[in-house]
Enzyme design. Structure first.
Site, PDB file in Angstrom:
ATOM      1  N   CYS A   2       0.855  -1.189   0.000  1.00 14.39           N
ATOM      2  CA  CYS A   2       0.000   0.000   0.000  1.00 14.39           C
ATOM      3  C   CYS A   2       0.887   1.234   0.000  1.00 14.39           C
ATOM      4  CB  CYS A   2      -0.880   0.003   1.240  1.00 14.39           C
ATOM      5  SG  CYS A   2      -1.860  -1.489   1.371  1.00 14.39           S
ATOM      6  N   ARG A  27       1.472   1.079  -6.019  1.00  9.20           N
ATOM      7  CA  ARG A  27       1.713   0.186  -4.878  1.00  9.20           C
ATOM      8  C   ARG A  27       0.434  -0.400  -4.311  1.00  9.20           C
ATOM      9  NH1 ARG A  27       6.685   1.699  -1.195  1.00  9.20           N
ATOM     10  NH2 ARG A  27       6.134  -0.404  -0.610  1.00  9.20           N
ATOM     11  N   TRP A  75      -3.971  -2.127  -1.351  1.00  8.34           N
ATOM     12  CA  TRP A  75      -4.003  -3.419  -2.070  1.00  8.34           C
ATOM     13  C   TRP A  75      -4.460  -4.422  -1.027  1.00  8.34           C
ATOM     14  CZ3 TRP A  75      -1.426  -8.228  -1.944  1.00  8.34           C
ATOM     15  CH2 TRP A  75      -1.479  -8.976  -3.128  1.00  8.34           C
ATOM     16  N   ASN A 101       0.276  -0.158   6.185  1.00  9.88           N
ATOM     17  CA  ASN A 101       0.787  -1.058   5.145  1.00  9.88           C
ATOM     18  C   ASN A 101       1.342  -2.276   5.873  1.00  9.88           C
ATOM     19  OD1 ASN A 101       1.980  -2.218   2.944  1.00  9.88           O
ATOM     20  ND2 ASN A 101       3.451  -0.577   2.575  1.00  9.88           N
ATOM     21  N   GLY A 102       0.847  -3.461   5.566  1.00 13.06           N
ATOM     22  CA  GLY A 102       1.358  -4.665   6.235  1.00 13.06           C
ATOM     23  C   GLY A 102       0.222  -5.527   6.752  1.00 13.06           C
ATOM     24  N   GLU A 486      11.371 -15.100 -18.696  1.00 13.83           N
ATOM     25  CA  GLU A 486      11.049 -13.685 -18.493  1.00 13.83           C
ATOM     26  C   GLU A 486      10.098 -13.178 -19.588  1.00 13.83           C
ATOM     27  OE1 GLU A 486      11.100 -11.621 -16.283  1.00 13.83           O
ATOM     28  OE2 GLU A 486      11.235  -9.619 -17.106  1.00 13.83           O
ATOM     29  N   LYS A 490       6.392 -11.665 -18.861  1.00  9.85           N
ATOM     30  CA  LYS A 490       5.992 -10.317 -19.297  1.00  9.85           C
ATOM     31  C   LYS A 490       4.669 -10.390 -20.055  1.00  9.85           C
ATOM     32  CE  LYS A 490       7.905  -8.254 -17.301  1.00  9.85           C
ATOM     33  NZ  LYS A 490       9.033  -8.553 -16.439  1.00  9.85           N
ATOM     34  N   GLU A 493       1.693 -11.262 -17.560  1.00  9.57           N
ATOM     35  CA  GLU A 493       1.261 -10.243 -16.618  1.00  9.57           C
ATOM     36  C   GLU A 493       0.693  -9.017 -17.310  1.00  9.57           C
ATOM     37  OE1 GLU A 493       4.289  -8.988 -13.819  1.00  9.57           O
ATOM     38  OE2 GLU A 493       5.822  -8.873 -15.344  1.00  9.57           O
ATOM     39  N   HIS A 509       9.399 -33.028 -24.157  1.00 11.68           N
ATOM     40  CA  HIS A 509       8.922 -33.767 -22.988  1.00 11.68           C
ATOM     41  C   HIS A 509       7.515 -33.340 -22.567  1.00 11.68           C
ATOM     42  CE1 HIS A 509      12.748 -35.746 -22.494  1.00 11.68           C
ATOM     43  NE2 HIS A 509      13.364 -34.575 -22.573  1.00 11.68           N
ATOM     44  N   LYS A 608       3.260  -3.797  -7.291  1.00  8.04           N
ATOM     45  CA  LYS A 608       4.666  -3.574  -7.621  1.00  8.04           C
ATOM     46  C   LYS A 608       5.590  -4.289  -6.648  1.00  8.04           C
ATOM     47  CE  LYS A 608       8.159  -1.953  -9.814  1.00  8.04           C
ATOM     48  NZ  LYS A 608       8.515  -2.731 -11.009  1.00  8.04           N
TER      49      LYS A 608
HETATM   50  C1  AGP Z   1       7.938  -8.526 -12.559  1.00  6.85           C
HETATM   51  O1  AGP Z   1       7.487  -8.047 -13.765  1.00  6.85           O
HETATM   52  C2  AGP Z   1       6.913  -8.802 -11.562  1.00  6.85           C
HETATM   53  N1  AGP Z   1       6.119  -7.662 -11.324  1.00  6.85           N
HETATM   54  C3  AGP Z   1       7.329  -9.575 -10.311  1.00  6.85           C
HETATM   55  O2  AGP Z   1       7.603 -10.874 -10.732  1.00  6.85           O
HETATM   56  C4  AGP Z   1       8.535  -9.049  -9.487  1.00  6.85           C
HETATM   57  O3  AGP Z   1       9.718  -9.205 -10.212  1.00  6.85           O
HETATM   58  C5  AGP Z   1       8.591  -9.816  -8.151  1.00  6.85           C
HETATM   59  O4  AGP Z   1       7.442  -9.556  -7.409  1.00  6.85           O
HETATM   60  C6  AGP Z   1       9.819  -9.487  -7.333  1.00  6.85           C
HETATM   61  O5  AGP Z   1       9.861  -8.142  -6.973  1.00  6.85           O
HETATM   62  P1  AGP Z   1      11.154  -7.504  -6.350  1.00  6.85           P
HETATM   63  O6  AGP Z   1      12.218  -7.496  -7.397  1.00  6.85           O
HETATM   64  O7  AGP Z   1      10.750  -6.124  -5.926  1.00  6.85           O
HETATM   65  O8  AGP Z   1      11.558  -8.363  -5.186  1.00  6.85           O
END
Ligand code: AGP
Length: 613
Positions: A2, A27, A75, A101-102, A486, A490, A493, A509, A608
């Site tokens: 948050c 966030r 969030w 936050n938490g 990766e 991308k 997400e 496989h 994020k």
């Molecule tokens: C990446 O595009 C993602 N949003 C996610 O996988 C991210 O890399 C992961 O949550 C780790 O975050 P961090 O690097 O802040 O630890």
């Protein structure tokens, strides 16, 4: 995950808070709210489910003003996204508000106790319980900070909190423990609190960062820090050098696009001042690993999540090849509960853009308990991870606002490379000449990334053909395998298209069963040691009428003759080639998502930094 922003001074707190929250919106997406102390001495709260624009609409209809205020973007962790569960939360009498936050682990038992005393709760959140607990202690303690400390001493869990009360009209009180940061911004006759630096960067560059178990009393005149045990704390402010414009979109349509284009600069910043191309020296003073610790290292374990774990897979190869050490990668969420065998001879490298990812932090704490030295690779100065670690190598990527990591990935990879070179040199595996050559390879990378970004228009056109596909397969071998993972992440997400990253050798496989004429397969085929075998993969896909999108080195006619679509990228040193091949995959995911009308910077269900398990 948050966002928190607070203000105390002479100006209208509301516009400062709303502007700050908009910078932090990434966030926490599901609701937002603001509370101010009005001229009549009463607290006014406006909050709503939805994005910031919903809250802004409410503020236009029912304006509030005051020079002491606090706001939040949420969030959801406890309770669904709704108006009632949006922060700030108030106590029974409406005399104080809390943003948080938490997660408070013992909130249900406290809630039961307070309910028995007559407290009535309006939301499902743990935060509201904290507001009531502070109210409970305010009666006996009199002073807001005392009541906050009593309450925080009682809760278990992680929190970054901001509190204000009508009975204490000149101050904000902030506290922190566990995940989530609190920074206090120092102005002239005005002060700020925030969960993240970009929220207040437009107002001040001088900040004090709260440590775990500390409480700050923030008035327009200054900040007083003390521990939950009431010991005073003296801490020098830190000057933040980030340019506030760096945290804005800077003319790009999306933060993500801007951040992709920042990669040449970002990776250069990661190695700037740390490499001496003439002598082959690597200078990493902040990693704080003394020669005896380095000598004792027997192996390296990376811990990370998501994109950071894919960067770590490349880090693993770099450590093996450059430093001659066995290396492995573990997901933070798995490592922390696995009772992994690590000790003082294991270097744990924790990789995290935010430095606040709960699973990575949990893994680091578990490794520390076993005596392992911890090296953090993170982007956020003063983040929880950097505080947990023995030493930190900052990525210097600048703030990354798009939820999907792009420049964070590239700078993590460069940071891993630097660590590999440094360890290789320290341990006598690499000569100065070896390192010098490797540095020359690295110095070329910003220019090569810039050149690769010129593919943007071509890839936007390719996205037109591919945006209606339902599934994608990404294939890579060796150093290109993490790029396949990766690339698939991308796409998933950003565009919500199902995509899988596979090691080329694994296709036969299982995934080969999926291939038909509607199935796009992105094949990473630079001329490296896996090239011949990747050609076989391409043939296998063609034989089943799958569509091949091949990422190749410029001029590769052989693959071009076999693939439906070819993306040519410039050649780089094999170990650094992933920094080039990842670029078209970022662009492809971006353009497909834009074509499908997806929210590129804030994809659904994602945050994020994931500061809860
Ligand atoms: C990446 O595009 C993602 N949003 C996610 O996988 C991210 O890399 C992961 O949550 C780790 O975050 P961090 O690097 O802040 O630890």
């Amino acid at each position: 995950m948050c966002g928190i922003v607070g203000y105390v001074g002479e100006k209208n707190a509301v516009s400062i808070i709303v502007e700050g929250l908009k910078r932090l919106e990434y966030r926490g997406y599901d609701s937002a709210g603001v509370a101010v102390l009005g001229a009549d001495g009463a607290l006014e709260v406006r909050r709503a489910a939805g994005r910031m624009k919903v809250l802004e609409g409410i503020l236009r209809e029912r304006p509030v003003a005051g020079s002491l205020g606090i706001g939040h973007t949420r969030w959801a962790t406890h309770g669904r996204p709704s108006d009632e569960n949006a922060h700030p939360h108030t106590d029974c009498a409406g005399g104080l508000v809390v943003v948080h936050n938490g997660i408070l682990e013992n909130y249900l038992e406290i809630k039961e106790r307070l309910a028995a005393e007559g407290h009535v709760f309006k939301s499902e959140t743990d935060t509201e319980v904290l507001a009531h607990l502070i109210e409970h202690y305010l009666e006996s303690e009199g002073r807001l900070e005392r009541a906050v400390k009593r309450a925080l001493n009682e809760v278990r869990g992680s929190y970054a909190v901001g509190v204000m009360a009508a009975a204490a009209p000149d101050r904000l009180v902030a506290g922190k423990h566990g995940a989530g940061s609190v920074v206090i911004g120092l102005g002239k006759g005005e002060m700020f609190i925030a969960s993240d630096i970009p929220a207040i960067l437009g107002h001040t560059r001088d900040v004090v960062i709260l440590e775990d178990g500390e409480v700050a009393v923030v008035t327009a005149a200054g900040v007083e820090l003390s521990t939950l045990a009431d010991e005073p704390v003296q801490r020098e402010p830190v000057r933040i050098l980030w340019d506030p414009i760096m945290a804005e979109k800077g003319g790009y349509r999306h933060f993500m696009l801007k951040e992709m284009y920042e990669q040449p600069r970002a990776v250069a910043d990661t190695f700037r001042g740390r490499v001496a191309p003439e002598t082959g020296n690597i200078l990493l003073p902040d990693i704080d690993l003394d020669p005896s610790t380095v000598k004792a290292i027997q192996r390296v374990v990376f811990v990370a999540c998501g994109t950071a774990s894919y960067a770590s897979l490349l880090g693993r190869s770099m450590i093996e090849r450059l430093a001659g050490l066995p290396a492995e990668v573990d997901l933070g969420s798995e490592f922390r509960y696995r009772d992994a065998i690590v000790g003082p001879e294991t270097l744990v490298i924790a990789v995290s853009q935010s430095g606040e990812t709960a699973d990575t932090l949990g893994a680091v704490k578990a490794a520390r308990l076993k005596g392992a030295p911890i090296l953090a690779i993170t982007n956020v100065v003063g983040s929880a991870l950097s505080r947990e670690a023995t030493g930190t190598l900052y990525m210097h990527a600048g703030p990354e606002i798009g939820v999907a990591s792009t420049k964070a990935f590239s700078t993590m990879v460069v940071a891993c490379y630097l660590v590999g070179l440094w360890l290789g040199r320290q341990r006598g595996v690499l000569t100065a000449e070896d390192v010098r050559k490797r540095i020359q390879d690295l110095v070329e990378i910003p220019r090569l990334i810039e050149q690769t970004l010129e593919l943007d228009t071509k890839i936007a056109a390719l996205a037109r053909h591919l945006s209606s596909a339902h599934d994608f397969l990404y294939l890579g071998r060796g150093l290109q395998y993490p790029i396949a993972l990766e690339g698939a992440l991308k796409l998933k997400e950003l565009s919500y298209i199902h995509a899988e990253g596979y090691a080329g050798g694994e296709m036969k496989h299982g995934p080969i069963a999926l291939i038909d004429e509607n199935f796009p397969v992105v094949a990473l085929a630079p001329r490296d040691s896996g090239y011949e075998r990747m050609l076989s993969n391409i043939e296998e896909v063609r034989a089943r009428e799958g569509q091949v999108i091949a990422v190749v080195q410029t001029g590769d006619k052989l693959v071009a003759s076999k693939a439906q679509h070819v993306i040519e990228v410039p050649a780089a040193a094999e170990m650094l080639m992933p920094l080039i091949t990842v670029i078209p995959l970022q662009l492809l995911a971006y353009h497909i998502a834009v074509r499908r009308g997806c929210d590129v910077d804030q994809p659904r269900n994602l945050a994020k930094s994931v500061t809860v398990e």
